[in-house]
Write a protein that holds these residues in place. Structure first.
Motif, PDB file in Angstrom:
ATOM      1  N   GLN A 142       0.812  -1.204   0.000  1.00 53.10           N
ATOM      2  CA  GLN A 142       0.000   0.000   0.000  1.00 53.10           C
ATOM      3  C   GLN A 142       0.857   1.270   0.000  1.00 53.10           C
ATOM      4  OE1 GLN A 142      -2.660  -0.346   3.306  1.00 53.10           O
ATOM      5  NE2 GLN A 142      -4.089  -1.682   2.232  1.00 53.10           N
ATOM      6  N   ARG A 143       1.923   1.244   0.804  1.00 55.66           N
ATOM      7  CA  ARG A 143       2.728   2.465   0.964  1.00 55.66           C
ATOM      8  C   ARG A 143       3.819   2.596  -0.103  1.00 55.66           C
ATOM      9  NH1 ARG A 143       2.172   5.080   5.796  1.00 55.66           N
ATOM     10  NH2 ARG A 143       0.856   4.056   7.363  1.00 55.66           N
ATOM     11  N   TYR A 144       4.266   1.479  -0.633  1.00 51.80           N
ATOM     12  CA  TYR A 144       5.377   1.547  -1.587  1.00 51.80           C
ATOM     13  C   TYR A 144       4.891   1.342  -3.019  1.00 51.80           C
ATOM     14  CZ  TYR A 144       9.736   0.442  -3.956  1.00 51.80           C
ATOM     15  OH  TYR A 144      10.788   0.429  -4.832  1.00 51.80           O
TER      16      TYR A 144
ATOM     17  N   ASP B  90       2.149   3.850  -4.059  1.00 56.00           N
ATOM     18  CA  ASP B  90       2.660   5.201  -4.272  1.00 56.00           C
ATOM     19  C   ASP B  90       3.513   5.289  -5.538  1.00 56.00           C
ATOM     20  OD1 ASP B  90       1.377   5.947  -2.010  1.00 56.00           O
ATOM     21  OD2 ASP B  90       3.151   5.903  -0.712  1.00 56.00           O
TER      22      ASP B  90
END
Length: 443
Positions: free
Chosen positions: A39-41, A44
């Motif tokens: 989700q974060r890497y 993004d």
């Protein structure tokens, strides 16, 4: 309530519980890391790359909308050469939406395209995993673009999942090997204790962690003390019984040689009866002592063993029925002399307090049960626990005038059952109405 519900589905073995303790944290950590990292890497990075692709696709849309129709193909060809895309103008059918269920980065690409570009008809990322095919309806006509997938999203996002799962599996296997080495001494201690509960002195050497070694040493000391106590008890009872027989034999011999008047003959006969009673008591004490004596286990077919006990009881003058029996052989390592003595005591009680006895054998997964039933008065529920204690007579439920028991028959059977890792259960016979004694033996 939740913990009670979970207990039903938790493994009961130490290996299963150890594996559960090992696997649950590993799996949870991997899932959290994968989800958070994706989700974060990946999300993004994919969003940033997709925004760049959106800007490049906007050049195609602007060119198709603003340039004269004759210049549109040349402009699109020039953009293809510079950007590395493949464009088609004027296609008849739009691109259908296709996406694999596990391709989470394609969702981000689709969201960015549809939110930034008007007229997006469909996006296909399933037909060719290396390219993104998208169709856009412009003012001049339908524009179809093939965009390299690496330009729109992070390359090979599934590799994180694969490497995480592979590393977790390898580390789990390594940890399981260490766990097995740590649990092996505990299982060896459990098997040694279980064997000693059945009367077998199994070789055992303490090993493993300090706590396991300490428990193993304590078990060996306990086993040694119990064996010494059993040996001392056996020797004491045997010695006392042997020493008592010598004066009893002399008294019996002296009574038989007495020349008394006929008026005193009845007293002599009564004294001889008392001597007979004392000898029976001594035999009962010896049987009780021998129930704890060391006897090497042997492979015994319990079906034939039960049938032999029935024949012995019938030769003693009782009416004995054969109850339910298994169809196949049931072979266990038992102490045949001690077990025969226990069955004979149960059959003797059944004949003494009833007119009909029944013996049967039931086979279960972890135990076998030899049942002896009679049609006598039985034993009340509150007296069954006391009936298993040595030298206890329950006059209220079992008429002692019917025999000369000394209260050791059930105690001997109970000791023999415990020496085989089982127990003796007393209940009520459903078929005959009297006492039902279940001799439970561990498999």
């Amino acid at each position: 309530m939740l913990f009670e519900w979970l207990k039903k589905y938790m493994p009961r073995g130490i290996y299963g519980r150890g594996a559960l303790i090992l696997l649950v944290p590993v799996v949870v950590i991997q899932i959290v890391v994968i989800v958070a990292f994706s989700q974060r890497y990946f999300a993004d990075i994919t969003r940033q790359l997709s925004r760049g692709v959106v800007a490049e696709i906007s050049l195609y849309v602007v060119s198709a909308d603003t340039l004269p129709m004759a210049q549109v193909p040349l402009a699109l060809q020039e953009l293809d050469e510079r950007l590395g895309f493949a464009s088609t103008f004027g296609a008849e059918a739009p691109v259908a939406d296709q996406r694999r269920w596990y391709d989470y980065s394609s969702r981000v690409i689709e969201q960015e395209l549809r939110s930034a570009i008007d007229g997006v008809e469909g996006m296909d990322v399933a037909s060719d995993t290396q390219r993104v095919r998208v169709s856009i309806m412009t003012e001049a006509g339908r524009l179809t673009l093939d965009v390299p997938r690496r330009r729109a999203s992070a390359a090979n996002p599934h590799q994180l999942v694969v490497w995480t799962a592979f590393t977790g599996l390898v580390m789990t296997l390594i940890a399981f090997i260490f766990l097995r080495n740590q649990l092996r001494p505990i299982r060896q201690l459990a098997r040694a204790a279980e064997s000693f509960g059945r009367g077998e002195s199994r070789p055992y050497r303490p090993a493993g962690a300090i706590e396991v070694r300490s428990a193993g040493a304590a078990f060996l000391n306990m086993r040694s003390r119990i064996e010494r106590q059993i040996e001392q008890r056996t020797l004491m009872l045997s010695g006392v019984s042997h020493d008592l027989r010598t004066p009893l034999t002399r008294i019996r011999l002296g009574l038989s040689m007495l020349d008394v008047p006929e008026a005193d003959a009845e007293e002599v006969t009564a004294m001889q009866a008392d001597l007979d009673e004392m000898e029976r008591l001594i035999e009962a004490f010896l049987d009780f002592a021998r129930s704890d004596a060391t006897e090497d286990p042997e492979a015994v077919d319990l079906v034939a063993f039960v049938e032999a006990a029935k024949e012995r009881a019938e030769r003693a003058g009782g009416v004995v029925e054969l109850g339910d029996m298994p169809d196949q052989e049931v072979v266990l390592k038992l102490r045949p002399v001690a077990l025969a003595r226990a069955l004979d005591n149960l059959m003797s009680n059944a004949r003494r307090y009833g007119t009909t006895a029944r013996i049967g054998l039931a086979l279960f997964e972890r135990a076998v049960v030899i049942s002896v039933e009679d049609d006598g008065p039985g034993i009340a529920l509150e007296g069954r626990e006391r009936a298993l204690q040595p030298f206890v007579r329950l006059d209220e439920s079992r008429n002692q005038n019917r025999g000369s028991g000394v209260g050791l028959g059930l105690a001997i059977a109970h000791d023999v059952a415990r020496r085989h890792g089982g127990t003796l259960r007393l209940g009520e016979s459903a078929g005959l109405g009297g006492l039902k004694a279940d001799l439970v033996l561990a498999r």
